[in-house]
Design a protein around this motif. Structure first.
Motif, PDB file in Angstrom:
ATOM      1  N   HIS A   1       0.807  -1.225   0.000  1.00 13.91           N
ATOM      2  CA  HIS A   1       0.000   0.000   0.000  1.00 13.91           C
ATOM      3  C   HIS A   1       0.843   1.279   0.000  1.00 13.91           C
ATOM      4  O   HIS A   1       0.305   2.364  -0.239  1.00 13.91           O
ATOM      5  CB  HIS A   1      -0.948  -0.003   1.195  1.00 13.91           C
ATOM      6  N   TRP A   2       2.135   1.158   0.304  1.00 16.43           N
ATOM      7  CA  TRP A   2       2.958   2.365   0.423  1.00 16.43           C
ATOM      8  C   TRP A   2       3.074   3.140  -0.876  1.00 16.43           C
ATOM      9  O   TRP A   2       3.159   4.364  -0.861  1.00 16.43           O
ATOM     10  CB  TRP A   2       4.333   2.030   0.986  1.00 16.43           C
ATOM     11  N   ASN A   3       3.090   2.477  -2.010  1.00 16.83           N
ATOM     12  CA  ASN A   3       3.178   3.216  -3.276  1.00 16.83           C
ATOM     13  C   ASN A   3       1.974   4.136  -3.458  1.00 16.83           C
ATOM     14  O   ASN A   3       2.115   5.263  -3.954  1.00 16.83           O
ATOM     15  CB  ASN A   3       3.328   2.267  -4.458  1.00 16.83           C
ATOM     16  N   ALA A   4       0.789   3.691  -3.050  1.00 23.12           N
ATOM     17  CA  ALA A   4      -0.402   4.548  -3.139  1.00 23.12           C
ATOM     18  C   ALA A   4      -0.281   5.738  -2.194  1.00 23.12           C
ATOM     19  O   ALA A   4      -0.639   6.871  -2.544  1.00 23.12           O
ATOM     20  CB  ALA A   4      -1.663   3.746  -2.827  1.00 23.12           C
ATOM     21  N   VAL A   5       0.228   5.488  -1.002  1.00 21.97           N
ATOM     22  CA  VAL A   5       0.416   6.571  -0.025  1.00 21.97           C
ATOM     23  C   VAL A   5       1.441   7.567  -0.558  1.00 21.97           C
ATOM     24  O   VAL A   5       1.220   8.783  -0.528  1.00 21.97           O
ATOM     25  CB  VAL A   5       0.862   6.008   1.349  1.00 21.97           C
ATOM     26  N   ASN A   6       2.561   7.061  -1.055  1.00 25.81           N
ATOM     27  CA  ASN A   6       3.589   7.942  -1.609  1.00 25.81           C
ATOM     28  C   ASN A   6       3.048   8.756  -2.776  1.00 25.81           C
ATOM     29  O   ASN A   6       3.354   9.944  -2.918  1.00 25.81           O
ATOM     30  CB  ASN A   6       4.802   7.127  -2.053  1.00 25.81           C
ATOM     31  N   GLY A   7       2.236   8.125  -3.605  1.00 24.38           N
ATOM     32  CA  GLY A   7       1.623   8.833  -4.729  1.00 24.38           C
ATOM     33  C   GLY A   7       0.697   9.946  -4.267  1.00 24.38           C
ATOM     34  O   GLY A   7       0.663  11.023  -4.866  1.00 24.38           O
ATOM     35  N   ALA A   8      -0.034   9.698  -3.194  1.00 25.69           N
ATOM     36  CA  ALA A   8      -0.945  10.723  -2.667  1.00 25.69           C
ATOM     37  C   ALA A   8      -0.158  11.913  -2.111  1.00 25.69           C
ATOM     38  O   ALA A   8      -0.515  13.073  -2.342  1.00 25.69           O
ATOM     39  CB  ALA A   8      -1.844  10.123  -1.585  1.00 25.69           C
TER      40      ALA A   8
ATOM     41  N   ARG B   1       2.946  12.785  -2.963  1.00 28.61           N
ATOM     42  CA  ARG B   1       3.564  13.477  -4.095  1.00 28.61           C
ATOM     43  C   ARG B   1       2.530  14.301  -4.847  1.00 28.61           C
ATOM     44  O   ARG B   1       2.785  15.424  -5.271  1.00 28.61           O
ATOM     45  CB  ARG B   1       4.233  12.493  -5.054  1.00 28.61           C
TER      46      ARG B   1
END
Length: 137
Positions: free
Chosen positions: A112-119, A121
Protein backbone atom coordinates in the motif's frame (compact mmCIF):
# COMPACT_ATOMS: atom_id res chain seq x y z
CA UNK A 1 7.07 13.39 7.17
CA UNK A 2 9.30 16.32 7.83
CA UNK A 3 11.34 18.10 5.20
CA UNK A 4 15.03 18.57 5.77
CA UNK A 5 16.22 22.11 6.42
CA UNK A 6 17.90 22.10 3.02
CA UNK A 7 14.63 21.24 1.24
CA UNK A 8 12.82 23.91 3.24
CA UNK A 9 15.49 26.46 2.33
CA UNK A 10 15.24 25.45 -1.33
CA UNK A 11 11.53 26.29 -1.28
CA UNK A 12 12.30 29.67 0.35
CA UNK A 13 15.01 30.39 -2.22
CA UNK A 14 12.89 29.35 -5.20
CA UNK A 15 9.98 31.45 -3.94
CA UNK A 16 12.25 34.48 -3.76
CA UNK A 17 13.55 33.74 -7.27
CA UNK A 18 9.97 33.47 -8.54
CA UNK A 19 9.16 36.92 -7.16
CA UNK A 20 12.00 38.29 -9.30
CA UNK A 21 10.96 36.31 -12.38
CA UNK A 22 10.59 38.65 -15.33
CA UNK A 23 11.92 41.62 -13.33
CA UNK A 24 15.63 41.04 -13.86
CA UNK A 25 17.65 38.87 -16.17
CA UNK A 26 19.70 36.89 -13.68
CA UNK A 27 19.81 36.74 -9.93
CA UNK A 28 22.88 36.15 -7.87
CA UNK A 29 23.36 34.10 -4.73
CA UNK A 30 24.33 37.13 -2.65
CA UNK A 31 21.07 38.95 -3.46
CA UNK A 32 18.96 35.89 -2.63
CA UNK A 33 20.93 35.29 0.59
CA UNK A 34 20.33 38.89 1.68
CA UNK A 35 16.65 38.83 0.73
CA UNK A 36 15.86 35.52 2.40
CA UNK A 37 18.26 35.55 5.34
CA UNK A 38 19.74 32.22 4.21
CA UNK A 39 23.51 31.81 4.60
CA UNK A 40 25.36 32.47 1.34
CA UNK A 41 27.09 29.03 1.32
CA UNK A 42 23.67 27.38 1.65
CA UNK A 43 22.28 29.37 -1.27
CA UNK A 44 25.32 28.44 -3.35
CA UNK A 45 24.83 24.74 -2.51
CA UNK A 46 21.13 24.99 -3.42
CA UNK A 47 21.94 26.70 -6.73
CA UNK A 48 24.12 23.71 -7.58
CA UNK A 49 21.48 21.10 -6.63
CA UNK A 50 18.57 22.95 -8.25
CA UNK A 51 20.60 23.54 -11.40
CA UNK A 52 21.49 19.83 -11.60
CA UNK A 53 17.77 19.05 -11.31
CA UNK A 54 16.96 21.42 -14.20
CA UNK A 55 14.88 23.83 -12.11
CA UNK A 56 17.24 26.76 -12.50
CA UNK A 57 19.80 27.74 -15.10
CA UNK A 58 23.06 29.09 -13.73
CA UNK A 59 26.04 30.77 -15.31
CA UNK A 60 29.35 31.26 -13.55
CA UNK A 61 31.69 34.20 -13.80
CA UNK A 62 31.29 37.89 -14.51
CA UNK A 63 27.72 38.66 -15.47
CA UNK A 64 26.70 35.23 -14.26
CA UNK A 65 23.96 34.25 -11.90
CA UNK A 66 20.88 32.14 -12.12
CA UNK A 67 17.24 32.23 -13.18
CA UNK A 68 14.31 29.85 -13.14
CA UNK A 69 14.47 27.32 -15.95
CA UNK A 70 10.67 27.38 -16.36
CA UNK A 71 7.83 29.72 -15.46
CA UNK A 72 6.90 29.57 -11.74
CA UNK A 73 3.45 28.18 -12.56
CA UNK A 74 5.09 25.06 -14.04
CA UNK A 75 7.43 24.32 -11.12
CA UNK A 76 5.82 22.49 -8.21
CA UNK A 77 6.65 21.95 -4.59
CA UNK A 78 7.18 18.26 -5.47
CA UNK A 79 9.78 19.26 -8.09
CA UNK A 80 11.73 21.30 -5.53
CA UNK A 81 11.54 18.70 -2.75
CA UNK A 82 12.61 15.89 -5.09
CA UNK A 83 15.52 17.98 -6.38
CA UNK A 84 16.89 18.11 -2.83
CA UNK A 85 15.58 14.96 -1.16
CA UNK A 86 15.22 12.54 -4.07
CA UNK A 87 12.01 10.65 -4.79
CA UNK A 88 9.20 11.21 -2.30
CA UNK A 89 8.87 8.07 -0.20
CA UNK A 90 7.37 7.76 3.25
CA UNK A 91 9.25 4.52 3.97
CA UNK A 92 12.50 3.02 2.72
CA UNK A 93 10.88 -0.30 1.79
CA UNK A 94 9.54 1.07 -1.48
CA UNK A 95 13.05 1.80 -2.75
CA UNK A 96 14.06 -0.84 -5.25
CA UNK A 97 17.06 -2.80 -4.12
CA UNK A 98 16.60 -2.04 -0.42
CA UNK A 99 15.94 -5.09 1.69
CA UNK A 100 16.84 -4.00 5.20
CA UNK A 101 13.48 -4.45 6.92
CA UNK A 102 13.16 -7.40 9.26
CA UNK A 103 9.43 -7.89 8.46
CA UNK A 104 9.61 -7.29 4.72
CA UNK A 105 8.69 -10.86 3.74
CA UNK A 106 5.48 -10.88 5.81
CA UNK A 107 4.50 -7.19 5.73
CA UNK A 108 0.89 -6.64 4.73
CA UNK A 109 1.25 -2.87 4.56
CA UNK A 110 4.14 -2.71 2.06
CA UNK A 111 1.90 -3.15 -1.00
CA UNK A 112 0.00 0.00 0.00
CA UNK A 113 2.96 2.37 0.42
CA UNK A 114 3.18 3.22 -3.28
CA UNK A 115 -0.40 4.55 -3.14
CA UNK A 116 0.42 6.57 -0.03
CA UNK A 117 3.59 7.94 -1.61
CA UNK A 118 1.62 8.83 -4.73
CA UNK A 119 -0.94 10.72 -2.67
CA UNK A 120 1.75 12.71 -0.85
CA UNK A 121 3.56 13.48 -4.10
CA UNK A 122 0.26 14.46 -5.71
CA UNK A 123 -0.49 16.89 -2.91
CA UNK A 124 2.95 18.50 -3.26
CA UNK A 125 2.63 18.55 -7.04
CA UNK A 126 -0.63 20.47 -6.65
CA UNK A 127 1.21 23.48 -5.19
CA UNK A 128 2.96 25.64 -7.78
CA UNK A 129 5.92 27.89 -7.17
CA UNK A 130 3.78 30.74 -8.49
CA UNK A 131 1.31 30.25 -5.63
CA UNK A 132 4.14 30.08 -3.08
CA UNK A 133 5.66 33.34 -4.26
CA UNK A 134 2.53 35.45 -3.73
CA UNK A 135 2.94 37.90 -0.87
CA UNK A 136 0.35 37.56 1.90
CA UNK A 137 -0.82 40.51 3.92
Amino acid sequence: MKLSSLADYAVVMMSAAARHCGVSGRLNATLIAEETGLPLPTVQKLVSKLSAAGLIESTRGTGGGFRLARPPATITLADIVEAIEGPIAMTACVDSGRHDCCIEDNCRVKPHWNAVNGAVRGALAGVSLASLSVEHA
